[in-house]
Design a protein around this motif. Sequence first.
Motif, short mmCIF file in Angstrom:
data_model
loop_
_atom_site.label_atom_id
_atom_site.label_comp_id
_atom_site.label_asym_id
_atom_site.label_seq_id
_atom_site.Cartn_x
_atom_site.Cartn_y
_atom_site.Cartn_z
N LYS A 72 151.16 106.37 76.31
CA LYS A 72 152.31 106.06 75.45
C LYS A 72 153.61 106.52 76.10
O LYS A 72 153.77 107.68 76.43
CB LYS A 72 152.10 106.81 74.12
CG LYS A 72 153.13 106.51 73.08
CD LYS A 72 152.61 105.49 72.11
CE LYS A 72 153.62 105.32 70.97
NZ LYS A 72 153.11 104.38 69.97
N THR A 73 154.52 105.58 76.29
CA THR A 73 155.83 105.95 76.83
C THR A 73 156.91 105.49 75.88
O THR A 73 156.64 104.70 74.97
CB THR A 73 156.06 105.36 78.25
OG1 THR A 73 156.32 103.97 78.14
CG2 THR A 73 154.87 105.59 79.17
N GLY A 89 167.87 109.30 77.98
CA GLY A 89 166.51 109.37 77.47
C GLY A 89 166.19 110.58 76.64
O GLY A 89 165.02 110.90 76.44
N PRO A 125 164.96 112.65 73.84
CA PRO A 125 164.08 112.24 72.74
C PRO A 125 164.79 112.26 71.39
O PRO A 125 164.39 111.56 70.47
CB PRO A 125 162.97 113.30 72.75
CG PRO A 125 163.01 113.93 74.08
CD PRO A 125 164.42 113.80 74.59
N HIS A 179 161.59 107.87 69.81
CA HIS A 179 162.07 108.05 71.17
C HIS A 179 162.31 106.71 71.86
O HIS A 179 161.37 105.94 72.07
CB HIS A 179 161.06 108.87 71.97
CG HIS A 179 161.60 109.33 73.30
ND1 HIS A 179 160.80 109.86 74.28
CD2 HIS A 179 162.86 109.33 73.79
CE1 HIS A 179 161.55 110.16 75.33
NE2 HIS A 179 162.81 109.86 75.06
N VAL A 222 157.78 103.33 80.71
CA VAL A 222 158.88 104.08 81.33
C VAL A 222 158.32 105.10 82.31
O VAL A 222 157.51 105.95 81.93
CB VAL A 222 159.74 104.81 80.29
CG1 VAL A 222 160.87 105.56 80.96
CG2 VAL A 222 160.27 103.84 79.26
N VAL A 267 156.58 108.65 81.75
CA VAL A 267 157.27 109.58 80.85
C VAL A 267 156.50 109.59 79.53
O VAL A 267 156.09 108.54 79.05
CB VAL A 267 158.70 109.07 80.59
CG1 VAL A 267 159.43 109.93 79.57
CG2 VAL A 267 159.49 109.01 81.90
N ASP A 268 156.32 110.77 78.97
CA ASP A 268 155.68 110.86 77.66
C ASP A 268 156.69 110.59 76.56
O ASP A 268 157.89 110.85 76.73
CB ASP A 268 155.12 112.28 77.42
CG ASP A 268 153.92 112.56 78.31
OD1 ASP A 268 153.21 111.60 78.67
OD2 ASP A 268 153.71 113.74 78.65
N THR A 269 156.21 110.10 75.42
CA THR A 269 157.15 110.00 74.30
C THR A 269 157.54 111.42 73.92
O THR A 269 156.75 112.37 74.05
CB THR A 269 156.53 109.32 73.06
OG1 THR A 269 155.19 109.74 72.93
CG2 THR A 269 156.57 107.81 73.19
N ASN A 270 158.77 111.55 73.48
CA ASN A 270 159.34 112.84 73.10
C ASN A 270 159.51 113.80 74.28
O ASN A 270 159.61 115.01 74.08
CB ASN A 270 158.53 113.51 71.99
CG ASN A 270 158.61 112.68 70.72
OD1 ASN A 270 159.70 112.25 70.34
ND2 ASN A 270 157.48 112.40 70.12
N GLU A 271 159.61 113.22 75.45
CA GLU A 271 159.88 114.04 76.63
C GLU A 271 161.17 113.47 77.24
O GLU A 271 161.31 112.26 77.36
CB GLU A 271 158.72 113.90 77.61
CG GLU A 271 158.88 114.68 78.89
CD GLU A 271 157.71 114.44 79.85
OE1 GLU A 271 157.23 115.43 80.42
OE2 GLU A 271 157.31 113.27 80.04
N SER A 272 162.10 114.34 77.61
CA SER A 272 163.33 113.80 78.20
C SER A 272 163.03 113.37 79.64
O SER A 272 162.05 113.79 80.25
CB SER A 272 164.43 114.84 78.19
OG SER A 272 164.21 115.80 79.18
N LEU A 273 163.90 112.54 80.17
CA LEU A 273 163.69 112.01 81.52
C LEU A 273 163.72 113.12 82.56
O LEU A 273 162.88 113.16 83.46
CB LEU A 273 164.76 110.96 81.83
CG LEU A 273 164.77 109.75 80.90
CD1 LEU A 273 166.03 108.92 81.10
CD2 LEU A 273 163.54 108.88 81.13
#
Lengths: 228, 228
Positions: free
Chosen positions: A13-14, A86, A88, A95, B17, B54-60
């Motif tokens: 999941k991204t 980006g 979150p 996100h 992403v 990139v994980d969801t809820n993780e900033s770039l």
Amino acid sequence: MKHKTNNLGEPKKTPAVAVDTLIFSVIDNKLKILLIKILGGAYKNKWAIPGGLVDTNESLEKAASRILSQKAGVDGIYLEQLATFGDPKRDSRGHSVSVAYFALVNDKLFYPKTTEYYADIAWKNVDTLPTMAFDHKKIIEYGKERLMSKLAYSNIAYALLPKEFTLTELQSVYEAVLGKVLDKRNFRKKVQEIKLVKETTRTRQLGANRPAKLFIFTQRHPRIMDIL
Amino acid sequence: MKHKTNNLGEPKKTPAVAVDTLIFSVIDNKLKILLIKILGGAYKNKWAIPGGLVDTNESLEKAASRILSQKAGVDGIYLEQLATFGDPKRDSRGHSVSVAYFALVNDKLFYPKTTEYYADIAWKNVDTLPTMAFDHKKIIEYGKERLMSKLAYSNIAYALLPKEFTLTELQSVYEAVLGKVLDKRNFRKKVQEIKLVKETTRTRQLGANRPAKLFIFTQRHPRIMDIL
DNA sequence: GCAAAAGTGTTTAGACTACACCCATGC
DNA sequence: GCATGGGTGTAGTCTAAACACTTTTGC
């Protein structure tokens, strides 16, 4: 890059991918940006820059053009990537990663009209912005910085002006973006010396005064050159 | 931005992403980049820059640091966003958008070691690259341009050097990146005049010759300044 | 002839470039 | 005393900045 999958073979999941576009223009000697007012949802009636989600198998540039065309009626303008945001927490609904684009238009080309997608659409002064949704204020600040520096070291001013223009008009575009007055003689000397512009045989007369020579850009494609 | 949903209420499908990071260093007076060799799959044994989803809820930025740490054993380095690449055909396995980051390290700080994620990891000369996976060659070219210009108008060279260094070392970092020789006297005059560096009381002696004064950067945080 | 915007050159200061020799050390 | 890299100053050129008056037109 690597499409890692979890042990079920499902894609990892991204975040969602969106594009948002800053559309700048100089109108009445002021740097303006085209904003839309959000119709409904958590950000109802907040102002934002136009944007939307990117489809799979659609390039970022194409997505930006498509969204501008569909949602704001803006077509065929100079577009350049600005940066990607980006955090979150930038959108409280989930996100999403926003790839910000940067566009320049000559206001003479088009007048914004509201579409079904938005509650309103309007040109706003960049230095007196209304309350903005998401992190759009930050994106606009960033874009303004970029515009200021690009004006100084490239010929992109062509995208802010009509084909033919007077040197006074050109100078006031520079002054509006940079927020400072420039010396008329030095400015004219420079833009001609470096062949940013060349004069035509045509002139334009507005009031009861000497007609101004009309100029055109030597090149109407992005090019690096030292101007200021 | 706007999380449009389809009529089933499911989120619209957008590309995956990823972040990919260019890690530059100057080693043996050559500009090098840290590359990894891909373990398996469609791009097996091709070289690439290190990256991952990139994980969801993780900033770039966090994703970039995490991936570099996990996969390449690189920690705590200068990171800056470069640009985002989103051509649907850039990865033959499916559409992913890659946010490229740009990192600078002082090679003295760390030696690459292969991890379980990669078949190999190594410093490669930027101007004699092996065959690269994806659009990574393009990303590297872009990053090299950025590095060249940032070196000319900011103090980021600090990230390529140890705390203390000689002016000759500093100059050869500039020469390696810019790919041209600079005038010794003018270079030394400039970097001291603009307070890019200041001298310490310490010296270093390598061979049978006069010891060199050691210098430190006046500031070890990114700052805009005209250098060349 | 006057109001209003267009147009035009010169001087000065600071920055950048090119360039060649002496210095400190180890052996 | 010689080989090696470290260290320094000046003159000439170019670029940027400051600055004020004349020209063309309509009324």
